[in-house]
Design a protein around this motif. Structure first.
Motif, PDB file in Angstrom:
ATOM      1  N   ASP A   1       0.812  -1.217   0.000  1.00  0.00           N
ATOM      2  CA  ASP A   1       0.000   0.000   0.000  1.00  0.00           C
ATOM      3  C   ASP A   1       0.847   1.269   0.000  1.00  0.00           C
ATOM      4  O   ASP A   1       0.382   2.327  -0.438  1.00  0.00           O
ATOM      5  CB  ASP A   1      -0.925   0.010   1.217  1.00  0.00           C
TER       6      ASP A   1
ATOM      7  N   ILE B   1       1.243   3.122  -3.365  1.00  0.00           N
ATOM      8  CA  ILE B   1       0.127   3.820  -4.015  1.00  0.00           C
ATOM      9  C   ILE B   1       0.385   5.322  -4.106  1.00  0.00           C
ATOM     10  O   ILE B   1       0.229   5.916  -5.189  1.00  0.00           O
ATOM     11  CB  ILE B   1      -1.186   3.532  -3.266  1.00  0.00           C
TER      12      ILE B   1
ATOM     13  N   THR C   1      -8.526   7.244  -3.383  1.00  0.00           N
ATOM     14  CA  THR C   1      -7.476   6.231  -3.276  1.00  0.00           C
ATOM     15  C   THR C   1      -6.619   6.459  -2.036  1.00  0.00           C
ATOM     16  O   THR C   1      -6.308   5.523  -1.287  1.00  0.00           O
ATOM     17  CB  THR C   1      -6.574   6.251  -4.525  1.00  0.00           C
TER      18      THR C   1
END
Length: 333
Positions: free
Chosen positions: A20, A23, A85
């Motif tokens: 993650d 991202i 996001t």
């Protein structure tokens, strides 16, 4: 079981955090290159990076330079996709950190609680090549054991279901007490250094005078020293390997028989030791009257008497004394 699942879950949480964390970097890269490509050379890559950063974080300082229509459309798409996001990323990161720490705390408490109530277990010091074989065999026998090793890496992600790992130096008295040495059945010290095995044996014997201690010896003179400081049995891998090599050449059938009787993967034959309690029905009976062989099909190939005398192939009139240990041979059922 539960302890191994905890380790696997913590590992998965760490992998998710690493995944993650890529991202935000990906979004910044897309925005930086996108503004440069749409707006042309009068926008530097740093301008694109700065515009992407203030858009994703919703700071809203205004346009770095006047945007074209295509640039404004790109900003809208970047803002909506990036905000959602990043919000998801932030929530997942917080959840992973919080739950990961919680799982580690629960895991440590589970180990501490289990250690406090463990009794009759084994303690293994060292998780090298020989240590992995020993631990694997104990685990296959479904016996609980405490594994002590200095290296944190060697006690992570262990494939054992009945293991409680402790990171530290097994020569430390406090760590041995934490491992429940006063309640343990036996200690197996198989670290790579004879000096460490000697010191661990000495420390363990002082803490638990009646403990069964099995120690590894690399050098020939180490065996005598280990026995003097309290080791009940000393194992030399090279000496044992040499004897087995000779037996494989001179007495292959005998070696095959012993392997069938002592290794768990051979299902036809089993050799075990059974201690006779004082209240047992077999206590003070002769082998003939006990009817162990006629009724159970088990051969008593040896008896270790309470005075440590070992009888090989005892005759039928031998009395089975209380606290004696029968060495029995028979078929697995």
């Amino acid at each position: 079981g539960d302890h191994r699942d905890l380790h696997l879950s913590i590992r998965r949480q760490r992998q998710m955090c690493i995944r993650d964390s890529l991202i935000p970097a990906m979004l910044l890269s897309i925005g930086t290159v996108g503004y440069r490509w749409i707006e042309g050379d009068h926008w530097s890559y740093f301008d694109g990076f700065y515009m992407t950063a203030i858009t994703l974080t919703t700071i809203g300082y205004g346009e770095t330079h006047e945007l074209k229509t295509a640039g404004r459309v790109f900003t809208v798409v970047l803002a909506y996709s990036g905000i959602f996001t990043l919000a998801y990323f932030a929530s997942e990161l917080v959840r992973a950190v919080v739950t990961g720490e919680l799982k580690q705390t629960i895991g440590r408490k589970w180990v501490d609680d289990k250690l406090a109530n463990l009794s009759g277990h084994l303690i293994v010091a060292g998780h090298g090549r020989m240590g992995r074989i020993v631990c694997g065999e104990i685990d296959r026998q479904k016996k609980w054991f405490v594994l002590i090793d200095k290296s944190p890496e060697l006690v992570q992600g262990l494939p054992y279901s009945h293991c409680l790992p402790l990171v530290g130096d097994a020569t430390n008295d406090e760590l041995l007490r934490k491992a429940g040495i006063d309640r343990a059945k036996a200690l197996v010290t198989i670290v790579g250094s004879d000096a460490d095995n000697l010191y661990i044996t000495l420390s363990a014997r002082l803490l638990a005078p009646k403990l069964l201690i099995v120690a590894r010896a690399e050098e020939e003179d180490a065996e005598v020293k280990l026995r003097k400081v309290g080791a009940n049995k000393v194992i030399s891998p090279y000496l044992a390997g040499g004897y087995r090599a000779v037996q494989a050449v001179l007495r292959p059938a005998v070696l095959h028989f012993m392997e069938m009787a002592t290794r768990p993967e051979f299902l036809d034959l089993q050799i075990e030791e059974v201690k006779i309690a004082a209240e047992s029905k077999l206590a003070n009976q002769t082998l003939r009257h006990s009817r162990i062989h006629p009724d159970l099909g088990i051969l008593i190939v040896g008896i270790l008497r309470p005075n440590a005398e070992l009888l090989y192939n005892p005759p039928p009139d031998t009395v089975i004394e209380p606290d004696a240990v029968l060495i029995a041979l028979g078929q697995r059922r």
